[in-house]
Design an enzyme around this catalytic site. Sequence first.
Site, PDB file in Angstrom:
ATOM      1  N   LYS A  54     -47.626   3.022 -44.423  1.00  0.00           N
ATOM      2  CA  LYS A  54     -48.160   4.365 -44.162  1.00  0.00           C
ATOM      3  C   LYS A  54     -49.667   4.329 -44.378  1.00  0.00           C
ATOM      4  CE  LYS A  54     -47.292   9.113 -45.765  1.00  0.00           C
ATOM      5  NZ  LYS A  54     -46.457   9.921 -46.661  1.00  0.00           N
ATOM      6  N   SER A  93     -43.880  13.362 -44.322  1.00  0.00           N
ATOM      7  CA  SER A  93     -45.074  12.902 -43.648  1.00  0.00           C
ATOM      8  C   SER A  93     -45.078  11.408 -43.315  1.00  0.00           C
ATOM      9  CB  SER A  93     -46.295  13.211 -44.509  1.00  0.00           C
ATOM     10  OG  SER A  93     -46.185  12.573 -45.756  1.00  0.00           O
ATOM     11  N   SER A  99     -41.340  13.131 -48.453  1.00  0.00           N
ATOM     12  CA  SER A  99     -41.941  12.478 -47.283  1.00  0.00           C
ATOM     13  C   SER A  99     -41.325  11.145 -46.905  1.00  0.00           C
ATOM     14  CB  SER A  99     -43.432  12.278 -47.510  1.00  0.00           C
ATOM     15  OG  SER A  99     -44.089  13.463 -47.206  1.00  0.00           O
TER      16      SER A  99
HETATM   17  N1  GLN Z   1     -43.495  17.994 -46.593  1.00  0.00           N
HETATM   18  C1  GLN Z   1     -43.993  18.069 -47.916  1.00  0.00           C
HETATM   19  C2  GLN Z   1     -45.334  18.728 -47.943  1.00  0.00           C
HETATM   20  O1  GLN Z   1     -45.737  19.201 -46.947  1.00  0.00           O
HETATM   21  C3  GLN Z   1     -43.943  16.721 -48.529  1.00  0.00           C
HETATM   22  C4  GLN Z   1     -45.167  15.923 -48.450  1.00  0.00           C
HETATM   23  C5  GLN Z   1     -45.027  14.581 -49.076  1.00  0.00           C
HETATM   24  O2  GLN Z   1     -43.997  14.250 -49.656  1.00  0.00           O
HETATM   25  N2  GLN Z   1     -46.078  13.817 -48.993  1.00  0.00           N
HETATM   26  O3  GLN Z   1     -45.994  18.812 -48.938  1.00  0.00           O
END
Ligand code: GLN
Length: 481
Positions: free
Chosen positions: A68, A143, A167
């Site tokens: 990532k 993400s 994420s």
């Molecule tokens: N979707 C979550 C957010 O928007 C998780 C983000 C993450 O785990 N990096 O914060």
Amino acid sequence: MEIWKNTVESLVRGIRDKSWSPRDILEAFYKHAWAADSRILAFIRMPKLSEISIPDALDSLPLPFAVKDNIMVEGFQTTCGSYALWNYKAGYDATAIARLKASGAVFFGKTNMDEFAMGSSTKYSAFFTTKNPWDYYRIPGGSSGGSAAAVAAGCVPFALGSDTGGSNRLPAAHCGIVGYKPSYGLVSRYGLVSLASSLDQIGPLCRSVRDAACIGNILIGKDEKDATTVDRPMDLLKGIENSIAGKRCAVVRQSVPETIDPHVRRAFWEAVEIFKQNRCVVEEIDFPEERYAIATYHILVPSEASSNLARFDGVRYGFRIPEESLTDMMAESRQYGFGEEVKRRMLLGAFYLGEAQYDSHYQKAMKVRRLISQRVHQIFQDYDVLLSPTSLFSPFRITENTDPLAFYLSDKNTVLANLVGLPALSIPMGFANGMPCGLHLQCKPFADEMLFNIARAYEKSAGFFEDDHYPFPFQEERLWL
Ligand code: GLN
């Protein structure tokens, strides 16, 4: 069978048996990754074949992996999916990367993500939206959507992602693979661009539970460069094949609410049946405080993020708009460098931390976090594992949802693990609406070994994934259409 269809374990076995060499593996993945990526847009940057050094067959893991784009790999860009860092080159390897490289693994590219890991779709990437390999018109989740799509499409046998509120697990569920969030403190975050430091964890995305355990074993360990890491040696493969008869599973009623998609609901209760067939005790329980988890999360994350992201001011890193005065330069670099969602969260975070709101928002959220954590620890006195669907819905169409609140709700079942520091896994539990869906398992902190044992038992009995026969989303003919 094509080489790229193999799991981590069978690739390593193949090298031992001399069925193929590390070079054969790298070339096969490289060729397939370029073809597949032209459809799904999982990668932000792939190295050229000439930039890749071929590992030794004697290394323990001479395999390619994707990362990532918020994890540092020396000499490569680390954009975090943002214009603010589009030209930032990492000067060192993150500890997770160093550990993988030391096992012989080969870095194979940086994957797309929501900007600074804020999002659940990859639609908030500043560059492009990654597509779900099972349906190019749908989001892969986020993400870590690029990493999940790359693994599901067979571009790499495994990838790294980061998980602050789901994420790794949400995109794993949407793409039909396994996503692991280790217990807080098990894996070093040195070299990860922080979103919310009290919640972030790095974890692997793989195609099988055993693969996730193999990679987890390499990542886990104390690191003096990350003071939050703990010295708790464990072997995730130890006892992974044990019987789970007698294990006590809890289903929190609030995590399977009325509003859940009916097809996801059916898949979930079918999964619960499999636990019963394995002679587990499954009980439904109430956890009313759970309803505050998402609100607590969305106060703490923007607060921590607004402070973590203050360093991207155009002076030290990446993107800069040259202006006469320093304040104009900083203000404009931030204004044009960051995307909409990042700015929304930074403004909210600055607001929550402001003197007038600190007690009523940030402090209160911290107290609720403590309350939720106490309740979860109570639950784990009676139960071994919490079961829920990873997501209440199938992945949205890319054009369908533009409402940030709907995306925030995608994390309803996953944020708890981050708030409390639990180890959690999302593993495939079949299909709903023609798309993969995920089963979410959580154990008490540092019970990662038991988590893998339970997940593996389900995976084996469900038969969704059998050894090397991963149900790849697209066949060659579809890929070339
Ligand atoms: N979707 C979550 C957010 O928007 C998780 C983000 C993450 O785990 N990096 O914060």
